[in-house]
Design an enzyme around this catalytic site. Structure first.
Site, mmCIF file in Angstrom:
data_model
loop_
_atom_site.group_PDB
_atom_site.id
_atom_site.type_symbol
_atom_site.label_atom_id
_atom_site.label_comp_id
_atom_site.label_asym_id
_atom_site.label_seq_id
_atom_site.Cartn_x
_atom_site.Cartn_y
_atom_site.Cartn_z
ATOM 1 C CB ALA A 49 -0.922 -0.027 1.216
ATOM 2 C CB SER A 50 0.015 4.816 0.091
ATOM 3 O OG SER A 50 -0.819 4.736 1.240
ATOM 4 C CG LEU A 51 0.809 5.317 4.398
ATOM 5 C CD1 LEU A 51 0.028 5.729 5.624
ATOM 6 C CD2 LEU A 51 1.657 6.468 3.883
ATOM 7 C CB ALA A 52 2.844 -0.420 5.496
ATOM 8 C CD GLN A 53 7.063 -4.155 1.267
ATOM 9 O OE1 GLN A 53 7.146 -3.244 0.440
ATOM 10 N NE2 GLN A 53 7.932 -5.168 1.286
ATOM 11 C CB VAL A 54 0.731 -7.142 4.096
ATOM 12 C CG1 VAL A 54 0.337 -8.312 5.001
ATOM 13 C CG2 VAL A 54 0.027 -5.865 4.545
ATOM 14 C CE LYS B 120 -0.519 -1.108 7.274
ATOM 15 N NZ LYS B 120 -1.851 -0.537 7.598
ATOM 16 C CG ASP C 182 -8.179 4.481 3.422
ATOM 17 O OD1 ASP C 182 -8.685 4.894 2.352
ATOM 18 O OD2 ASP C 182 -6.985 4.143 3.514
#
Length: 567
Positions: A168-173, A187, A353
């Site tokens: 995503a825009s701020l992090a990844q999983v 995350k 969101d």
């Protein structure tokens, strides 16, 4: 001459924005406890800001130069403007991908603004920024895990997939497994997000304000206010534990002047998810089993890393997979409307969101089925970084407004729109932005007066109104409280999801909104009175509400039957 003046102005804007970034970077070096990182940022931040200012300058110049001298409402101007929209949307997309972070968030939000932004931007942002966000390298992920948990991924987890399942825009999983065998989703925040966010915000604000000064019709200052409201607020405290089993959340840390940003502090996100489920259990027990948030592993979570229960489900817009699970898309749309109506009108604590990537659907674990034998859905809410609390007056007025919209009550629409800040001059426009319907449809007494078909005709009509009333819409968004702006964003996201599920809007979802908003109003009034006579009056009002909703439901069934027979 005008083009030369514009180019000089935008070039100065680029230099000013870069200077802001350079100043922030210099301050970071001077005050940082990590000189190596600060030195790296001193080069990265000005580069990001130079990209932003250059892109803004090029886009502004393209519009002014390409449209110069073309007659308003001419076919030639429409064709040229469309081409400029396409070019500019592509440039904005490139900027968002290169800079990442809050730029991706801004791009995602632009993709929801059908009532204000040209369709070329909406389509481009939706197609690219929800599922194709930048990915951090595994080395960078290892660096974050080690810094936050005190060990490498291989040390802290028995298994850890190096390839993220989502970014995503701020992090990844990443999918992982704890040492006691539990499958989890980890995350991990992209590196240096908190370091660059302040500079990014300051420069975007400078660009937007300066462009508005040169071009008064370009007024997106309200969007900057909204971004600001979703950024700073939470603590920077990092927690480290040794056990590997879920534990209750720690007490809230004290406020700090060195706060991380709200969506960048994963401890705040974790607490939001717990509070969300608590609200459903206490305030909406009738629907609590149908809504779920993943369990948080507090012992393996910090402000920049969040470990949660892994949930297997279908993305809310994946209609084929949802049907493959034995679930009806219409049931999903109704559950979605019910859940968010409960949050808005009863809880006053709203997930702001809810785009498709943050909503999963799975069969209800209890195995319950509908009357027709279809499996009942459970909604799994992800990404709890951005929530908004509605105080009682705001929540009551917003519920009363939606009740008036559902029941075509022109007087109630005006009264509550004014209370929420739209003003007596723009309440009609406010109703249109909320419903995506023109005023004559909003106050139409037919049961399907708010229904959207989701076809090209609807989209063309929306774009026509957006172009015709651009200045008035900008003024409306400027004067509305930021909490209402976030409700609009939530509304936009839910509308987009429903459109993907049903290729339009379900009339039953509006009945659900009408019911929940009306019941929440009665409950709020009951809680504030001790008069027996007034309570009897409210009981009669509730009875009349049931009769009215039943009448609307019967009308809806007849309408659906007529449509089915005409096929």
């Amino acid at each position: 001459m005008a083009a030369r003046f514009l180019w000089r102005s935008t070039r100065k804007l680029a230099l000013a924005a870069t200077a802001v970034g350079g100043g922030v970077a210099a301050a970071a070096i001077a005050t940082s406890d990590d000189p190596a990182t600060a030195l790296k940022l001193s080069f990265t931040v000005p580069l990001r800001l130079a990209r932003l200012s250059t892109t803004a300058a090029v886009i502004a110049f393209d519009y002014e130069y390409s449209l110069w001298g073309l007659q308003e409402d001419s076919i030639e101007r429409s064709k040229v403007k469309h081409a400029v929209h396409v070019r500019s949307a592509h440039k904005l997309e490139e900027l968002c991908f290169k800079n990442g972070g809050i730029y991706i968030k801004l791009g995602q939000h632009i993709g929801q603004l059908e009532y204000l932004v040209p369709q070329e931007y909406v389509q481009r942002m939706r197609e690219s920024l929800l599922d194709r966000c930048p990915v951090s390298s595994y080395d960078e992920v290892c660096e974050v895990v080690k810094k936050e948990l005190g060990g490498t991924p291989d040390e802290m987890f028995s298994e850890f997939d190096s390839v993220p399942i989502a970014s995503a825009s701020l992090a990844q999983v990443h999918v992982a497994r704890t040492h006691d065998g539990q499958k989890v989703a980890v995350k991990v925040q992209h590196p240096h997000m908190t370091d660059t966010a302040a500079a990014d915000y300051a420069t975007v604000e400078l660009i937007v304000n300066t462009l508005h000064r040169f071009f008064p019709t370009f007024d997106y200052r309200w969007l900057i206010d909204e971004v600001r409201d979703s950024l700073p607020k939470a603590s920077c405290l990092t927690l480290n534990y040794c056990s590997t089993t879920p534990t209750p959340p720690p007490p809230p840390p004290p406020p700090s002047p060195y706060c991380a940003y709200q969506e960048l502090d994963f401890l705040v996100e974790a607490k939001n998810s717990v509070k969300c489920m608590d609200n459903f259990r206490k305030l909406s027990p009738h629907v609590a089993d149908c809504v779920y948030t993943p369990t948080v592993y507090w012992n393996l979570s910090t402000s920049k890393l969040l470990t949660m229960e892994f949930i297997d489900g279908a993305q809310v817009t994946d209609v084929k997979k949802i049907q493959g699970l034995g679930i009806q898309p219409n049931d999903v749309a109704k559950l979605l409307s019910q859940a968010f109506a409960e949050m808005m009108f009863r809880h006053g604590f709203v997930h702001c969101d809810p785009h498709a990537a943050n909503l999963l659907i799975r069969p209800l674990p209890s195995g319950k089925r509908s009357i027709l034998g279809k499996r009942k859905p459970q909604l799994v809410l992800l990404d709890h970084g951005l929530y908004k609390e509605l105080d009682l007056p705001t929540r009551t007025n917003y519920a009363a407004l939606w009740k008036a919209l559902i029941f075509s009550d022109a007087r109630g629409i005006k009264e509550n729109s004014v209370k929420l800040g739209a003003g007596e001059d723009l309440y009609v426009l406010f109703a249109g932005v909320l419903t995506m319907r023109p005023w004559n449809r909003v106050i139409d007494q037919s049961v399907d007066h708010l229904a959207l078909q989701g076809n090209d005709t609807d989209r063309s009509e929306l774009q026509m109104y957006a172009s015709q009333y651009f200045l008035q819409i900008s003024e409306l968004l400027r004067r509305l409280p930021r909490v209402i702006l976030l409700m609009l964003k939530t509304n936009d996201c839910l509308r987009a999801v429903n459109n993907s599920l049903l290729k339009g809007s379900s009339l039953e979802t509006f009945l659900i909104i009408g019911r929940v908003s009306s019941e929440a109003l009665i409950e709020a009034q009951l809680s504030q009175t001790k008069s027996s006579l007034y309570r009897i009056n409210l009981w009669l009002e509730e009875l009349l509400l049931e009769v009215r909703l039943l009448g609307m439901q019967i009308a809806l069934w007849l309408l659906q039957l007529r449509k089915a027979l005409s096929l």
